[in-house]
Design an enzyme around this catalytic site. Structure first.
Site, PDB file in Angstrom:
ATOM      1  N   GLU A 107      88.487  48.777  69.594  1.00  0.00           N
ATOM      2  CA  GLU A 107      87.610  47.121  69.768  1.00  0.00           C
ATOM      3  C   GLU A 107      87.331  46.569  67.947  1.00  0.00           C
ATOM      4  O   GLU A 107      87.089  47.473  67.456  1.00  0.00           O
ATOM      5  CB  GLU A 107      86.322  46.546  70.396  1.00  0.00           C
ATOM      6  CG  GLU A 107      87.133  47.268  72.176  1.00  0.00           C
ATOM      7  CD  GLU A 107      85.930  47.613  73.124  1.00  0.00           C
ATOM      8  OE1 GLU A 107      84.880  47.090  72.282  1.00  0.00           O
ATOM      9  OE2 GLU A 107      86.101  47.664  74.104  1.00  0.00           O
ATOM     10  N   HIS A 163      85.441  42.812  76.266  1.00  0.00           N
ATOM     11  CA  HIS A 163      84.350  43.755  76.698  1.00  0.00           C
ATOM     12  C   HIS A 163      82.817  42.661  76.732  1.00  0.00           C
ATOM     13  O   HIS A 163      82.262  42.684  75.882  1.00  0.00           O
ATOM     14  CB  HIS A 163      84.477  44.582  75.314  1.00  0.00           C
ATOM     15  CG  HIS A 163      83.079  45.977  75.337  1.00  0.00           C
ATOM     16  ND1 HIS A 163      82.653  46.890  74.861  1.00  0.00           N
ATOM     17  CD2 HIS A 163      81.996  45.927  76.350  1.00  0.00           C
ATOM     18  CE1 HIS A 163      82.142  47.302  75.287  1.00  0.00           C
ATOM     19  NE2 HIS A 163      82.167  47.010  76.050  1.00  0.00           N
ATOM     20  N   ARG A 221      84.722  52.284  78.576  1.00  0.00           N
ATOM     21  CA  ARG A 221      84.737  52.263  77.290  1.00  0.00           C
ATOM     22  C   ARG A 221      86.200  53.088  77.068  1.00  0.00           C
ATOM     23  O   ARG A 221      86.543  53.705  78.159  1.00  0.00           O
ATOM     24  CB  ARG A 221      84.220  53.862  76.193  1.00  0.00           C
ATOM     25  CG  ARG A 221      82.736  53.818  76.276  1.00  0.00           C
ATOM     26  CD  ARG A 221      82.068  52.665  75.215  1.00  0.00           C
ATOM     27  NE  ARG A 221      80.663  52.411  75.564  1.00  0.00           N
ATOM     28  CZ  ARG A 221      79.951  51.517  76.349  1.00  0.00           C
ATOM     29  NH1 ARG A 221      80.785  50.296  76.596  1.00  0.00           N
ATOM     30  NH2 ARG A 221      78.994  50.798  75.988  1.00  0.00           N
TER      31      ARG A 221
HETATM   32  O1  LIG Z   1      79.481  48.293  77.406  1.00  0.00           O
HETATM   33  C1  LIG Z   1      78.636  47.670  77.553  1.00  0.00           C
HETATM   34  C2  LIG Z   1      77.416  48.761  77.236  1.00  0.00           C
HETATM   35  O2  LIG Z   1      77.068  49.960  77.754  1.00  0.00           O
HETATM   36  O3  LIG Z   1      76.432  48.560  77.627  1.00  0.00           O
END
Ligand SMILES: O=CC(=O)O
Length: 313
Positions: A261, A279, A232
Site C-alpha cells: 500500500e 484500507h 492485511r
Molecule cells: O488495519 C487496521 C488496523 O489494524 O486497525
C-alpha cells in the site's frame, strides 16, 4: 504530563493529534525533513510513540529512542511493530481492539455485496446515463457458503453478519473455537476454500499467516469463488491473486488491503469483477474518535502508573 515527549510517526485522525497535543509535548515526525534529522535533535525527549499501519515501530525506530517506554498504535493490527524488540527492552505496547470490530466486519460484508451485486458498476451505469437498457443480472450473496479465515473478534463479527444473510459459515484458525457454535471448523485452509463460495480473510498477520492464501487456496475456491480481504495485503500472494482473476480461475475479489500500500497492481484497476477500497475498514468518524480516545487513554494510564486499558505487552 505536558512535558512528556510523544512522537506521532505520521498524520492520523485530526482529533487524535489535538488530544495528544493538549496533554503531552507532541512531536509530529512529518514536520521534520527526515527521521534522522528528528532523532538527532529529539531522541532523548521521546517517551512514547504513536504509530499506525502506515508507519510503525521497527527495530531501528525503537532503538533510536533511549527513553522510550510505550508504543501506542492507532490500529488493532500489530504487524508494523517489532514486538520482540519491545518485549526485550521492556517497552509497553497498546492497540485499539473492539471499538473497530463492527466497522471492519461491515466493510467485509459491504465488499462481498458490492462484488456479487456489482454495486459500483451499477452506480456508474446510472450516473453515466447508460440506463437506456436493463442492467445485466448479477449474482446472489444471501445463502452463499462463507468461509472465514481467522475467527477472532472481527472474524466472529463477520460470521454473525453473514449468518443473518442466511449464509452457512465455516472457518479456519489455528485451533477449533469451542464458542463457535454451529460454524464448521476446517483445520486446513484448503478444505475451507474448497467448501466455500466466499472466502473472507480476517486473521492477524504473522509468520504463520503470511501468504496463507496462495495459489492452491485460490484454485480450491475456484472460478465461481470470491475472496474478500479486510485483514492485511500480505495474507494473500498478490501476484497469484491477480493472475487468477485475470485468467478467470477466480470469480472475483473485494479488497480493502494490498501487499504494498498504497500501490495497487495495475491489472486490478481494469477488472470488472473486483471492488477495491483504500484500507478504510475502520475509518468512520465514530470509530476513529473511539480509537483516538483509546490511544490517549492508554498513554495517560501508562504515565499515571495505572494498568493499560488495552495492553498488548
Ligand atoms: O488495519 C487496521 C488496523 O489494524 O486497525
Amino acid at each position: 504530563m505536558e512535558s512528556i515527549g510523544v512522537l506521532m510517526t505520521c498524520e492520523m485522525h485530526g482529533e487524535l493529534e489535538e488530544k495528544l497535543a493538549s496533554r503531552f509535548k507532541l512531536f509530529k515526525l512529518w514536520n521534520y525533513p527526515s527521521f534522522q534529522a528528528f532523532s538527532k535533535t529529539h531522541a532523548n525527549s521521546i517517551r512514547a510513540l504513536v504509530v499506525n499501519t502506515k508507519l510503525g515501530a521497527d527495530v531501528n525506530t525503537i532503538d533510536s529512542f533511549p527513553n522510550l517506554e510505550i508504543v501506542s498504535t492507532y490500529s488493532v493490527g500489530l504487524d508494523h511493530i517489532d514486538l520482540k524488540k519491545c518485549k526485550e527492552k521492556g517497552i509497553r505496547v497498546s492497540n485499539t481492539p473492539d471499538v473497530l470490530t463492527d466497522d471492519v466486519a461491515d466493510q467485509a460484508i459491504a465488499l462481498a455485496l458490492a462484488v456479487f451485486r456489482k454495486i459500483p458498476q451499477s452506480d456508474r451505469f446510472v450516473k453515466t446515463a447508460m440506463w437506456t437498457s436493463d442492467y445485466p443480472l448479477t449474482t446472489k450473496f444471501s445463502g452463499k457458503a462463507v468461509g472465514i479465515v481467522g475467527l477472532g473478534r472481527i472474524g466472529s463479527a463477520i460470521a454473525k453478519r453473514a449468518a443473518a444473510f442466511g449464509c452457512p459459515i465455516s472457518y479456519h484458525s489455528r485451533s477449533e473455537k469451542p464458542e463457535a457454535g454451529p460454524y464448521k471448523y476446517y483445520p486446513n485452509i484448503l478444505d475451507l476454500a474448497a467448501n466455500s463460495q466466499v472466502l473472507i480473510v480476517a486473521c492477524s498477520l504473522n509468520e504463520q499467516t503470511y501468504h496463507i492464501v496462495n495459489r492452491n487456496v485460490i484454485d480450491a475456491l475456484g472460478p465461481e469463488g470470491v475472496i474478500v480481504n479486510i485483514g492485511r495485503g500480505k495474507h494473500i500472494d498478490e501476484p497469484e491473486l491477480v493472475s487468477a482473476l485475470v485468467e478467470g480461475r477466480l470469480g472475483g475479489a473485494g479488497l480493502d488491503v494490498f501487499e504494498n500500500e498504497p500501490n495497487v497492481p495495475e491489472e486490478l484497476l481494469g477488472l470488472e469483477n473486483v471492488v477495491l477500497t483504500p484500507h478504510v475498514g475502520s475509518d468512520t468518524v465514530e470509530t476513529c474518535n473511539d480509537m483516538a480516545d483509546l490511544v490517549v487513554a492508554n498513554l495517560e494510564a501508562h504515565f499515571l502508573g495505572k494498568p493499560l486499558l488495552t495492553p498488548v505487552l
